[in-house]
Write an enzyme that holds these catalytic residues in place. Sequence first.
Site, PDB file in Angstrom:
ATOM      1  N   GLU A 128      13.517   0.724  -8.467  1.00  0.00           N
ATOM      2  CA  GLU A 128      14.573   0.992  -8.620  1.00  0.00           C
ATOM      3  C   GLU A 128      15.104   2.853  -8.181  1.00  0.00           C
ATOM      4  OE1 GLU A 128      16.199  -1.714 -12.221  1.00  0.00           O
ATOM      5  OE2 GLU A 128      16.422   0.561 -12.728  1.00  0.00           O
ATOM      6  N   SER A 133       6.873   3.597  -9.138  1.00  0.00           N
ATOM      7  CA  SER A 133       5.412   2.889  -9.805  1.00  0.00           C
ATOM      8  C   SER A 133       6.239   3.128 -12.006  1.00  0.00           C
ATOM      9  CB  SER A 133       4.864   3.461  -9.611  1.00  0.00           C
ATOM     10  OG  SER A 133       4.107   3.730  -8.592  1.00  0.00           O
ATOM     11  N   PHE A 159      14.374  -0.327  -2.003  1.00  0.00           N
ATOM     12  CA  PHE A 159      13.248   0.174  -1.042  1.00  0.00           C
ATOM     13  C   PHE A 159      12.906  -1.641  -1.124  1.00  0.00           C
ATOM     14  CE2 PHE A 159      11.188   3.415  -2.275  1.00  0.00           C
ATOM     15  CZ  PHE A 159      12.143   4.476  -1.836  1.00  0.00           C
ATOM     16  N   GLU A 248      -1.248  -9.184  -5.365  1.00  0.00           N
ATOM     17  CA  GLU A 248      -0.514  -8.132  -4.017  1.00  0.00           C
ATOM     18  C   GLU A 248      -1.422  -6.769  -3.631  1.00  0.00           C
ATOM     19  OE1 GLU A 248       3.102  -4.861  -4.244  1.00  0.00           O
ATOM     20  OE2 GLU A 248       3.219  -6.256  -6.388  1.00  0.00           O
ATOM     21  N   HIS A 344      -6.901   7.941  22.297  1.00  0.00           N
ATOM     22  CA  HIS A 344      -5.827   7.843  23.140  1.00  0.00           C
ATOM     23  C   HIS A 344      -5.240   8.836  23.523  1.00  0.00           C
ATOM     24  CE1 HIS A 344      -5.904   4.172  21.198  1.00  0.00           C
ATOM     25  NE2 HIS A 344      -5.064   3.654  22.250  1.00  0.00           N
TER      26      HIS A 344
END
Length: 385
Positions: A128, A133, A159, A248, A344
Amino acid sequence: MRRTVYNEDHEAFRETIRAFIEAEVVPVHDEWNAAGQAPREFYHTLGELGIFGIEVPEEYGGAGEESFKFQAIMSEETARAGVSFGGSGVHVALCLPYLKAYATDEQKKRWLPDFVTGRTMYAIAMTEPGTGSDLAGMKTTAKLSEDGTHYVLNGAKTFITGGVHADRVIVCARTAPATAEDRRFGISLLVVDTKAEGYAVGRKLDKLGLRTSDTAELSFTDVKVPVGDLLGEENKGFSYLGQNLPQERLGIAVGAYAQAAAAVRFAQAYVKERTVFGQSVASFQNTKFELAACKAEVDAAEAVVDRALEAHDLGELTAAEAASAKLFTTEVAHRVIDKCLQLHGGYGYMNEYPIARLYADNRVNRIYGGTSEVMKMIIAKSMGL
């Protein structure tokens, strides 16, 4: 060293996924990136391929596999190709475990067949605005109606990956106040139909990376949720969330390792082709040393991931071990991808090169699923500290 974590069935699956990605995803991925999401039709294609049903029991239309290794292979292959499957990872990796563990037989018969085909896409809404967390601090409420037939849901979430395309969302909400002894008490899980009156999708969030996954804000204004759509027991939702967190976090660890391995592959190919001062970038000692160091870190991350995958399949992966795997691999990926982008040169900063997109995509790994700081707290607690 030969990897032993995968068997012949896993490798056959890998070949199928790799061919599918090269033929169906790579040619259009730039369009998805520009659009900020994968098209909804793509999820139907994944359903037709059986991707969503691998871990769904056979009686509901799935393949009945119990191993998480098939999901790991998809993470490895999408990273290898520098693409993603949009927000569909949440559908399987995050939502399915809750449906399998806590849905009643009636609910499974109602929900899982369309889950498998991709006709009904799922997301999960925990975070929320302002809580981050601290899930115990959530303010979204679900109050039982006077006649006991439904809950009235009010609040907001943010999110939420997969939130734009989702047809059903597992919403975490307070069905009772927290107690002085346990502020985690009173949270329940509701499987909410996104077509319900009062349910609204707000902004599709403009993220730094993971551009092809739809991430949104959600709001609920007097949304009526039938009591038959309560997942598990009332007020026990927080414990359910905790039980799925190791998987997860394992998924994030696998993804981080795969991204680091892909970065080395991209950089290795680039430095062989790129010429500076009349010689290939690969010929410089610094290039060799940097890539060698990156390869050593990737090898270590692979070992950590493989050990965690085996432990998970045996039902032995603890919360602290999953946190350790996530912490280590995400920090490795951060270092490796940064070094590979540096090799790169200026081109590494251009989005047309996969290393640039990988750099942006990787950054969230140390935040979602629990920040690196939270992982350290979990590990320290397990050490008695």
